[in-house]
Design a protein around this motif. Structure first.
Motif, PDB file in Angstrom:
ATOM      1  N   ASP A 217      60.950  82.509-118.236  1.00 63.55           N
ATOM      2  CA  ASP A 217      60.661  81.556-119.099  1.00 63.55           C
ATOM      3  C   ASP A 217      59.232  80.780-118.525  1.00 63.55           C
ATOM      4  OD1 ASP A 217      62.885  81.691-120.748  1.00 63.55           O
ATOM      5  OD2 ASP A 217      63.834  80.295-119.920  1.00 63.55           O
TER       6      ASP A 217
ATOM      7  N   GLU B  19      67.035  85.836-127.526  1.00 67.47           N
ATOM      8  CA  GLU B  19      67.058  84.362-127.464  1.00 67.47           C
ATOM      9  C   GLU B  19      65.930  83.599-128.594  1.00 67.47           C
ATOM     10  OE1 GLU B  19      66.395  82.643-123.649  1.00 67.47           O
ATOM     11  OE2 GLU B  19      66.642  84.641-122.734  1.00 67.47           O
TER      12      GLU B  19
ATOM     13  N   ASN C   2      65.832  81.109-130.193  1.00 68.02           N
ATOM     14  CA  ASN C   2      65.399  79.647-130.019  1.00 68.02           C
ATOM     15  C   ASN C   2      64.360  79.513-128.806  1.00 68.02           C
ATOM     16  OD1 ASN C   2      66.430  78.828-132.410  1.00 68.02           O
ATOM     17  ND2 ASN C   2      68.576  78.522-131.295  1.00 68.02           N
ATOM     18  N   ASN C   3      64.173  80.573-128.154  1.00 67.34           N
ATOM     19  CA  ASN C   3      63.033  80.618-127.034  1.00 67.34           C
ATOM     20  C   ASN C   3      61.507  80.355-127.449  1.00 67.34           C
ATOM     21  OD1 ASN C   3      61.280  81.312-124.763  1.00 67.34           O
ATOM     22  ND2 ASN C   3      62.891  82.021-123.570  1.00 67.34           N
TER      23      ASN C   3
ATOM     24  N   TYR D 292      58.922  83.034-126.063  1.00 66.00           N
ATOM     25  CA  TYR D 292      59.229  84.554-126.474  1.00 66.00           C
ATOM     26  C   TYR D 292      58.431  84.501-127.759  1.00 66.00           C
ATOM     27  CZ  TYR D 292      62.500  85.597-122.690  1.00 66.00           C
ATOM     28  OH  TYR D 292      63.119  86.056-121.516  1.00 66.00           O
TER      29      TYR D 292
END
Length: 381
Positions: A227, A259, A261-262, A265
């Motif tokens: 992240d 993911e 909701n990242n 990304y």
């Protein structure tokens, strides 16, 4: 620059025993006296005679290491201590303690030089202090080669003085010692910048080799720090530079699916799509990132850039086909609110104001365009 926890450690002064359980040679006794008097040249002279007479003098080499340390010759200090330890472990504790206290002193001095350089406006004087900091951090690394702090600060000192190439080796050492996030991030950035510079010079193949190096380093870093925004950003940019967009796109697409909701990304997938001139798909990813975090500055800026480039592409296509297509203005209008937000960001630079000025010009907002271009000129001065 991050300080080591040892920066605030008390500096321990280790005395040299003048008496021992064994009878000392004349040279050893004289050397101890000269060391007490801080006459290090004389001490070194008699210790060299001691070594010539007795090549296995563990005490002679130990004291020689002390003398070299006091003279600021840390490489010979380490070499002398190592020779003493190779003969016997008699002075192991003393050597370990002396090396540690010397490391603290040299490291702290390097930090002081670095901080002084950062406060100086005169470039020549600044470089003098950065060079002093580099010398001390290199010495600290010689004294304690397993301390990542020495290499980390050495790398920062090199980068601060603009010598990115010299920073490569200490950054690689940081990664080897502790797989530090800063090691991956800054080493990847350096390789990316070197690749970009070569690309600007028209040296495409050399540039790709550095982009690929950046990809290797940053991909390894991404596994440990998935992240970290800087690692992800430079990784996606390096893929674009290396013309490996399809490969990168599939990787970041997989990350988004895993993911959704990242925001990082989403954003980096959008950067890759923008680099591939897939404007509608890039728009979707940046908008998704902003749904997750409406104040995500990078996504705000790049969504504005996406619309601007999209509009330019529509305009160029129409011109190439000898037809009129006013729809490109719709994209410029869509870019406007995002670029207006972007110029209010702390990181806004001349290029950001230049882009906003271009949008104002296309939309016939002459006064606003003039002010934006003037602001860009002011920032460039």
């Amino acid at each position: 620059m991050k300080k080591s926890n040892l920066i605030y450690a008390a500096f321990i002064v280790f005395g040299i025993l003048l008496m021992g359980y064994q009878c000392s040679s004349t040279e050893i006794t004289s050397a101890k006296l000269y060391i007490q008097q801080k006459n290090y040249d004389k001490a070194l002279d008699v210790l060299q005679k001691e070594i010539q007479k007795n090549p296995n003098s563990d005490q002679g080499y130990y004291l020689m290491g002390v003398v070299y340390a006091e003279k600021g010759d840390y490489k010979n200090m380490v070499e002398s201590f190592n020779k003493s330890l190779s003969i016997s472990k008699t002075y192991e504790k003393e050597i370990k303690d002396y090396k540690k206290s010397t490391w603290v002193s040299v490291f702290n001095r390097g930090v002081a030089f670095f901080q002084r350089a950062a406060k100086i406006q005169d470039e020549d004087s600044m470089m003098v202090y950065f060079d002093k900091a580099v010398a001390d951090f290199k010495a600290a690394a010689d004294i304690e080669p397993d301390s990542a702090d020495s290499y980390k600060n050495l790398a920062f000192a090199y980068m601060s003085k603009g010598d990115n190439e010299a920073a490569i080796a200490p950054l690689e050492k940081i990664i080897a010692l502790e797989k530090a996030k800063d090691g991956y991030k800054y080493l990847g950035e350096i390789f990316y910048v070197m690749g970009s510079n070569l690309k600007n010079q028209g040296k495409e193949e050399e540039a790709k080799s550095y982009f690929n190096k950046a990809i290797d380093v940053l991909s390894e870093g991404r596994k440990l720090y998935p992240d970290d925004t800087d690692i992800l950003l430079f990784l996606s940019n390096a893929y674009i530079g290396a013309d490996r967009i399809a490969e990168a796109t599939s990787q970041f697409e997989a990350g988004v699916k895993a993911e959704p909701n990242n925001k990082y990304y989403r954003y980096n997938y959008g950067v890759l799509l923008l680099g591939a001139e897939k404007y509608a798909e890039a728009e979707e990813q940046f908008k998704k990132a902003l749904e997750i975090d409406p104040n995500y500055n990078n996504a705000i800026y790049n969504l504005g850039v996406t619309y601007l480039k999209w509009g330019l592409a529509i305009q160029k296509k129409a011109e190439a086909e000898n037809r009129i297509d006013e729809s490109y203005k719709d994209k410029y209008r869509a870019a406007l609110p995002y670029l207006e937000k972007a110029v209010e960001m702390p990181e806004a630079d001349a290029n950001t104001w230049e882009l906003l000025g271009r949008v104002y010009s296309v939309l016939g907002m002459t006064d606003e365009a003039t002010k934006a271009f003037d602001k860009a000129d002011q920032l460039r001065k």
